[in-house]
Scaffold this active site. Structure first.
Site, mmCIF file in Angstrom:
data_model
loop_
_atom_site.group_PDB
_atom_site.id
_atom_site.type_symbol
_atom_site.label_atom_id
_atom_site.label_comp_id
_atom_site.label_asym_id
_atom_site.label_seq_id
_atom_site.Cartn_x
_atom_site.Cartn_y
_atom_site.Cartn_z
ATOM 1 N N ARG A 93 0.826 -1.204 0.000
ATOM 2 C CA ARG A 93 0.000 0.000 0.000
ATOM 3 C C ARG A 93 0.853 1.242 0.000
ATOM 4 O O ARG A 93 1.966 1.261 0.505
ATOM 5 C CB ARG A 93 -0.878 0.041 1.258
ATOM 6 C CG ARG A 93 -2.047 -0.900 1.277
ATOM 7 C CD ARG A 93 -3.163 -0.504 0.316
ATOM 8 N NE ARG A 93 -3.412 0.936 0.289
ATOM 9 C CZ ARG A 93 -4.335 1.560 0.998
ATOM 10 N NH1 ARG A 93 -5.111 0.919 1.820
ATOM 11 N NH2 ARG A 93 -4.504 2.867 0.888
ATOM 12 N N ARG A 127 2.724 3.520 -16.231
ATOM 13 C CA ARG A 127 3.073 3.298 -17.639
ATOM 14 C C ARG A 127 4.333 4.098 -17.992
ATOM 15 O O ARG A 127 5.214 3.602 -18.686
ATOM 16 C CB ARG A 127 1.918 3.710 -18.557
ATOM 17 C CG ARG A 127 0.662 2.879 -18.380
ATOM 18 C CD ARG A 127 0.780 1.517 -19.034
ATOM 19 N NE ARG A 127 -0.500 0.818 -18.966
ATOM 20 C CZ ARG A 127 -0.657 -0.360 -18.411
ATOM 21 N NH1 ARG A 127 0.361 -1.003 -17.875
ATOM 22 N NH2 ARG A 127 -1.836 -0.934 -18.397
ATOM 23 N N CYS A 153 -7.947 2.370 -12.280
ATOM 24 C CA CYS A 153 -8.152 3.593 -11.488
ATOM 25 C C CYS A 153 -9.615 3.692 -11.067
ATOM 26 O O CYS A 153 -10.507 3.205 -11.760
ATOM 27 C CB CYS A 153 -7.817 4.831 -12.312
ATOM 28 S SG CYS A 153 -6.104 4.984 -12.783
ATOM 29 N N GLU A 190 -12.076 7.155 -4.591
ATOM 30 C CA GLU A 190 -12.347 6.750 -3.207
ATOM 31 C C GLU A 190 -13.761 7.191 -2.819
ATOM 32 O O GLU A 190 -14.332 8.093 -3.442
ATOM 33 C CB GLU A 190 -11.359 7.445 -2.249
ATOM 34 C CG GLU A 190 -9.975 6.876 -2.255
ATOM 35 C CD GLU A 190 -9.878 5.532 -1.554
ATOM 36 O OE1 GLU A 190 -10.596 5.282 -0.576
ATOM 37 O OE2 GLU A 190 -9.062 4.727 -2.014
ATOM 38 N N ARG A 207 -4.063 7.050 -3.813
ATOM 39 C CA ARG A 207 -3.723 5.815 -3.118
ATOM 40 C C ARG A 207 -3.356 4.751 -4.150
ATOM 41 O O ARG A 207 -3.890 4.739 -5.257
ATOM 42 C CB ARG A 207 -4.899 5.332 -2.270
ATOM 43 C CG ARG A 207 -5.211 6.214 -1.077
ATOM 44 C CD ARG A 207 -6.500 5.724 -0.402
ATOM 45 N NE ARG A 207 -6.789 6.431 0.821
ATOM 46 C CZ ARG A 207 -7.499 7.560 0.891
ATOM 47 N NH1 ARG A 207 -7.969 8.129 -0.199
ATOM 48 N NH2 ARG A 207 -7.730 8.134 2.068
ATOM 49 N N TYR A 223 3.646 5.927 2.892
ATOM 50 C CA TYR A 223 2.714 7.044 3.016
ATOM 51 C C TYR A 223 3.544 8.311 3.131
ATOM 52 O O TYR A 223 4.363 8.438 4.047
ATOM 53 C CB TYR A 223 1.822 6.868 4.254
ATOM 54 C CG TYR A 223 0.894 5.686 4.107
ATOM 55 C CD1 TYR A 223 -0.404 5.877 3.656
ATOM 56 C CD2 TYR A 223 1.327 4.393 4.375
ATOM 57 C CE1 TYR A 223 -1.257 4.793 3.486
ATOM 58 C CE2 TYR A 223 0.487 3.313 4.208
ATOM 59 C CZ TYR A 223 -0.800 3.523 3.766
ATOM 60 O OH TYR A 223 -1.637 2.450 3.589
ATOM 61 N N ARG A 259 -1.999 6.589 7.947
ATOM 62 C CA ARG A 259 -1.427 5.433 8.651
ATOM 63 C C ARG A 259 -0.172 5.859 9.420
ATOM 64 O O ARG A 259 0.935 5.461 9.076
ATOM 65 C CB ARG A 259 -1.079 4.319 7.665
ATOM 66 C CG ARG A 259 -2.248 3.602 7.034
ATOM 67 C CD ARG A 259 -3.159 2.899 8.037
ATOM 68 N NE ARG A 259 -2.482 1.969 8.916
ATOM 69 C CZ ARG A 259 -2.367 0.668 8.695
ATOM 70 N NH1 ARG A 259 -2.900 0.138 7.634
ATOM 71 N NH2 ARG A 259 -1.745 -0.093 9.556
#
Length: 146
Positions: free
Chosen positions: A7, A63, A74, A77, A89, A107, A115
């Site tokens: 992540r 890419r 894609c 959220e 994200r 992050y 986080r």
């Protein structure tokens, strides 16, 4: 070999293609370098943006770094009240022998608020990182075999 999730998240200053791509390339570069990820071992990558980012697909950054054979997607959220804005994200599905507790999730910028428990990464030399990105952008990309 297991498929592990890696992540990451970052924020951008403005809703422009240049800002979205620059921030996403930096995030991907850190995720790649912190974990030793090779594109050939990435099964797929999922990118999401908050609804205030719609100027570019963040997957284009992958890419641009040569990930031509990786499945990319894609999405937006959920628009949760008071959530972090201008956020990109990434979730990589990575085939690796590395155990889950040895994966470094990344992050950066304002996204460290998402986080704080796992946001500690070594100090970043942003100039060197941007040079690494530039070197990868300037590589001759081989066309897909398909």
């Amino acid at each position: 070999m297991a498929c592990r999730g890696v992540r990451g998240a970052t924020t951008v200053d403005s809703n422009t293609p240049e800002e979205i791509l620059k921030a996403t390339r930096q995030l991907l570069a850190l995720m790649i370098r912190q974990n030793g990820i090779e594109a050939a071992d990435v099964a797929s990558a999922f990118f999401s943006t908050t609804e205030d980012l719609d100027a570019e697909f963040p997957a284009l950054a992958a890419r641009q770094l040569g990930w031509l054979d990786v499945a990319l997607m894609c999405n937006h959220e959920l628009d949760v009240p008071k959530s972090l804005s201008r956020c990109v994200r990434v979730l990589l599905h990575w085939n690796t022998d590395k155990p889950a507790n040895r994966i470094t999730h990344v992050y950066i910028r304002e996204a460290v608020r998402l986080r704080p428990d796992i946001s500690e990464i070594p100090p970043v030399d942003w100039e060197e990182l941007n040079q690494w990105i530039s070197d990868h952008l300037n590589k001759e990309v081989k066309p897909s075999r398909r």
